[in-house]
Design an enzyme around this catalytic site. Sequence first.
Site, short mmCIF file in Angstrom:
data_model
loop_
_atom_site.label_atom_id
_atom_site.label_comp_id
_atom_site.label_asym_id
_atom_site.label_seq_id
_atom_site.Cartn_x
_atom_site.Cartn_y
_atom_site.Cartn_z
N HIS A 38 0.80 -1.22 0.00
CA HIS A 38 0.00 0.00 0.00
C HIS A 38 0.83 1.27 0.00
O HIS A 38 0.36 2.33 0.42
CB HIS A 38 -1.01 0.00 1.16
CG HIS A 38 -2.22 0.86 0.92
ND1 HIS A 38 -2.88 0.89 -0.29
CD2 HIS A 38 -2.91 1.71 1.73
CE1 HIS A 38 -3.91 1.73 -0.21
NE2 HIS A 38 -3.95 2.24 0.99
N GLU A 85 -9.15 -2.47 2.17
CA GLU A 85 -8.66 -1.84 3.39
C GLU A 85 -9.73 -1.93 4.47
O GLU A 85 -10.68 -1.15 4.48
CB GLU A 85 -8.31 -0.38 3.10
CG GLU A 85 -7.40 -0.23 1.88
CD GLU A 85 -7.03 1.21 1.59
OE1 GLU A 85 -6.67 1.93 2.53
OE2 GLU A 85 -7.11 1.61 0.41
N TYR A 104 -12.51 0.41 0.65
CA TYR A 104 -12.52 0.25 2.11
C TYR A 104 -13.66 -0.64 2.59
O TYR A 104 -14.65 -0.83 1.89
CB TYR A 104 -12.67 1.63 2.77
CG TYR A 104 -11.40 2.44 2.68
CD1 TYR A 104 -10.56 2.58 3.78
CD2 TYR A 104 -11.01 3.05 1.49
CE1 TYR A 104 -9.38 3.30 3.70
CE2 TYR A 104 -9.84 3.77 1.40
CZ TYR A 104 -9.03 3.90 2.51
OH TYR A 104 -7.86 4.61 2.43
N THR A 156 20.44 7.77 -1.63
CA THR A 156 20.57 8.39 -2.96
C THR A 156 19.19 8.80 -3.49
O THR A 156 18.21 8.10 -3.25
CB THR A 156 21.23 7.44 -3.97
OG1 THR A 156 20.43 6.25 -4.08
CG2 THR A 156 22.64 7.09 -3.55
N SER A 188 -3.21 5.93 10.23
CA SER A 188 -2.23 6.82 9.61
C SER A 188 -0.93 6.79 10.39
O SER A 188 -0.94 6.66 11.61
CB SER A 188 -2.78 8.25 9.61
OG SER A 188 -1.76 9.18 9.31
N HIS A 193 -0.94 2.85 7.35
CA HIS A 193 -0.85 3.32 5.97
C HIS A 193 0.59 3.73 5.65
O HIS A 193 1.17 4.52 6.39
CB HIS A 193 -1.76 4.55 5.76
CG HIS A 193 -3.03 4.25 5.03
ND1 HIS A 193 -4.09 3.60 5.62
CD2 HIS A 193 -3.40 4.51 3.75
CE1 HIS A 193 -5.07 3.48 4.73
NE2 HIS A 193 -4.68 4.02 3.59
#
Length: 681
Positions: free
Chosen positions: A94, A440, A479, A618, A254, A203
Amino acid sequence: NYLLGVGRADCTGPVAEIPLMGYAKLDQVGGGLLMRLYSRAFIVSELDDSRRVVFVSADIGMVSQRVRLEVLRQLKSKYGELYRHDNVILSGTHTHSGPGGYFQYTLFWITSKGLIRPSLNAVVNGIVKSIDIAHQNMKRGRLFINRGTVENSQINRSPFSYLENPESERSRYSSNTDKEMVMLKMVDENGQELGLISWFAVHPVSMNNTNRLVNSDNMGYASYLFEQEKNEGMLPGKGSFVAAFASSNLGDVSPNTKGPFCINTGDSCNNPESTCPVGGAKMCMAMGPGNDMFDSTRIIGQNIYSKARELYEKASQEITGPLSSAHQWANMSDVSVEVNATHTVKTCKPALGHSFAAGTIDGVGAFNFTQGSVEGDPFWDEIRNQLLGEPSNETKACHKPKPILFSTGEMTWPHPWHPDIVDVQIVAIGSLAIIAVPGEFTTMSGRRLREAVKREFDLHGAPGMDVVIAGLCNVYTHYITTYEEYQVQRYEAASTIYGPHTLSAYIQLYRGLARSIAMNTVQDLPRGPEPPFFNITNLTLVPSLIADLVPVNKTFGGVLQEVRRQYQPTEVAEVTFVGANPRNSAENATEHNFLTVERYTSASDSWHVVQNDASWDTRFYWTKGLLGRSNVTIEWHIPHSTEPGIYRIRYFGHYKKRLSNSLAVSIPFEGTSSAFEITAL
């Protein structure tokens, strides 16, 4: 004891000009590379090889139905009936920073500019290659499981929805997110370490929607740290140890732990609509723990890695027992759910609500939509009616109280906009049951599903199973909220596409699978209706590749802006080259490396590669100019631990050259910076 195999393969795809998949933000297109994307495959087989199962976690936004169908077609042509719909789980981490364009349903074409063959091929071929590598390296080994709590790495981004769940249910949990990490450790019979799979619900949106560099976000950084530690002395992406950090029920979770703030005033916007007094919902954004999104990705990834490492070192509970797998296709737009003896409810044709367009505090939507809309908006509804047609009364009634923005289940041009036929799947490895879910699930939805499946195992002769949810598997259906969360229609609820009883339908289906595994009656499960495979080869708004050109008196790979002569660790070495479109390279080779950092060894008078483009330190930026011109800037964020010495940075590309009207070729080139010195701190 089992036969075990692990494999890792690149699945990055084109790093330029392809919309990134996740935030649905049209102008968020790839413009370079921070970290490579990988598919990580794990095969477990019984010693007599009578049964085997495959778990794949890929650094992509989600597994689409198209990806799954193409992977299984390739596996069938290579291995016959060995790897099938029932015993192969494909899960996406995800990340929101990978190239899109690997979907066959029309809705996803809008934000990823169609079906993009190079992008789809990279994902499909990377997954298949990782399975091939695991298949070729099977050896006797053992599995261990461990679990523990990860702190300071998540918040619930829809806490007001969570509070709609019954108090009696909420009081059984100490938090409004699942903090538990489940970890599966693999070693061969001599104790040599093979790899691990970790499942944790958060997430991967530490990188926000302003990011243009392809990368695997916080979960990918955790994989990177673990693999770098175990594959000592190897460049990133190399070495035999494979560490997958897979998704789980992350729907409302979150990593932006500072929570939502108004970016214009600095005030909190932790309210049911996630809006700000000035500027509305567009100003409400959640921030991670770091100084910027790179720093937040590092901090959250480091937290997850540290817990996994601790669980890995201490894992002592061995997993033994038979393997089994159960899979069905279900028409999710038409499932009848028995709530009790007298009452039956139904799922709906897919549709998205108004708050879908609001986005979340991790990435706000366009226009002026807000979360928590249970009323439609006459202005947008009228535009929708004119462009796409009005939802039927039946669909409106079925989805109540969701005000429908897009009635995707009733939109079929040029192909259906959303799936009806969805995979449900459970794989059992001894006492571990992996529930592969097609989207989700929110925190509470996941808890209800795990509990129901565990109870089903307990009731039918398989007590004490460890049940884990693997997210974003097999087909993407947005969801899945609880019925109670659905009533307040924040983003996750508006994106629960099969209506208020979606979760109940899934629980009913997965209970059926668990029962069949526990009672050993998997062979009697009806297969269900097969999903469609649309005949689309390539349909895209991504600009076609034109011939690359250089400025007057310059050559490809020529240096435009040189490095300094001297740096200290923690500084950034930066060089800009005359570049060419990176898509030329992606279409030439699956694993094209764009850059190296090299250190000079005087004893052998030679240069040795110390970093590549998969390195976290990098960054590869591509800037498109006019008429086929472009620049490439490479940054090396010099780590604290870098040994003093002489270094240089190199760039590897391909430019497209027209030979005639119908024929163009890609020609490799390279560029090298001046040598520079790194001094001790």
